[in-house]
Scaffold this motif. Structure first.
Motif: not given
Length: 410
Positions: A53-61, A92-99
């Motif tokens: 499962y690929r999960i996108g991490m958005v924010g300051d890491l 990038e997360a929104e585009k990858a999630f929508s695809r």
């Protein structure tokens, strides 16, 4: 009895004339179904072994604790085999999630660490998934994210609490050492989770591997739907023929038995022609079944012997359906509806263990369900007495119903 023998011989000759064309049709259909089943099993095995499962991490890491924790999950923890955390921007997360490239998106607020340090813990990590993903997978992913955020919160609270206590006790020289010791203890606690339990994989339907489960289910499905492929045997049969034959001394009982035995022989010939390329593939290791690994085609021929009662029952079912239908078109439609419906409910298309309990009960009580239990019990080396009794009861019941219908028409 001479008239009965002559009628049976006439049915054999009629089936012999139809046999070449029926075998070609059966082999073409079996080749297509076999290729599709092979691709599905192969892709399923690859997915079971390699898909994450690929999960996108958005924010300051960039924070040392948060970055270290994510890096530890991806390199040392067992969850790395199931989850891939990918850092990316919001866009990038929104585009990858929508695809559909991402299973979910996790948003880490910028003030997460500050809220933990201050002890307020009022900044929440947001987990986003689509509406259509509601189910076991989403629940598991949500629980994992909740677990990770809880671990981070509690761990950092413990570390900062220890540092504060040591500072208030005027033991600042011990802060570095105690922080390292507590960090190592927490890391060991997380990484030793796999030692708390043992995972046992039982496979499909009481322990069969995915390959053997679908191997047996596809062959049973082909037997169940073989009435569609062999419809020519039931076509062009004049309605007045039964009455004429009875006038020659062959009653309804003998007519049904002669025609049924002829059709059963035709069905067994179809099964044998299907079995030859499968046995060749097993001998040459072109087809792989984990339970039969290194045994060649020997177990497969034993499996075919266990199919004989099932083939006899399915032949009786198809014979009864054609007898009950008005005309060959109605018989074909009835064969398709009954065959597909029974196959789905009994788990030929999809393991019945994933169905609701009532559906499992209905599917298990059908002739197709009794056939699957009978075959699978034989594959597992278990007693198939009750399933075998159900198979023979269905066989006798279908022949009796066909006899009643033939008698009423005559």
């Amino acid at each position: 009895m001479r008239q009965v023998g002559a009628y049976f011989f006439a049915q054999i000759k009629r089936a012999g004339r139809l046999l070449p064309g029926l075998l070609v049709v059966n082999l073409c259909v079996c080749a297509c179904v076999g290729a599709l089943a092979y691709l599905l099993v192969t892709q399923g095995a690859l997915a079971a072994g390699g898909t994450r499962y690929r999960i996108g991490m958005v924010g300051d890491l960039s924070d040392s604790y948060l970055g270290f924790g994510i890096n530890a999950l991806q390199t040392m923890d067992d969850s790395r085999l199931m989850i891939e955390l990918v850092g990316m921007s919001e866009e990038e997360a929104e585009k990858a999630f929508s695809r559909g490239d991402l299973y979910a998106v996790v948003r880490v607020p910028d003030d997460l660490v500050e809220s933990i340090v201050s002890g307020t813990n009022d900044s929440l990590i947001t987990y986003t998934a689509t509406q259509g993903q509601k189910g076991l997978g989403t629940m598991v992913m949500g629980e994992i994210v909740d677990l990770a955020s809880t671990l981070v919160t509690r761990s950092q609270s413990a570390i900062y609490g220890v540092q504060r206590v040591l500072a208030e006790e005027d033991r600042r020289e011990e802060i570095g050492r105690e922080t390292d010791r507590l960090n190592l203890m927490l890391i060991n606690l997380v990484l030793s989770r796999s030692g708390f339990s043992e995972v046992e994989i039982l496979g499909y339907s009481q322990g069969l591997s995915m390959e053997l489960y679908y191997f047996s289910a596809v062959i049973l499905l082909l037997l169940l739907l073989s009435g569609l492929l062999n419809s020519a045997f039931f076509a062009r049969r004049p309605a007045a023929l039964s009455g004429f034959v009875r006038a020659r001394g062959v009653g309804a009982v003998w007519q049904i038995l002669c025609e049924y035995l002829t059709y059963l022989l035709l069905l067994l010939l179809d099964l044998f022609c299907l079995a030859c390329p499968i046995a060749f593939g097993l001998e040459r290791k072109l087809i792989s079944v984990p339970e039969w690994e290194g045994m060649g085609a020997g177990p497969f021929w034993g499996f075919l012997l266990s199919l004989l009662p099932v083939a006899a029952m399915f032949a009786a079912l198809q014979f009864f359906l054609y007898e009950a239908a008005e005309g060959i078109v109605g018989g074909i439609l009835l064969q398709m509806l009954v065959g597909v419906g029974m196959g789905y409910l009994s788990g030929y298309f999809y393991p019945a263990a994933f169905f609701p309990e009532r559906m499992r009960m209905v599917g298990g009580s059908l002739p197709s369900g009794a056939a699957l239990r009978f075959v699978q019990n034989g594959l597992l080396g278990e007693s198939a007495r009750y399933a075998g009794m159900a198979v023979f009861l269905y066989l006798a019941g279908f022949l009796a119903l066909a006899l009643v219908i033939r008698h009423r028409r005559m």
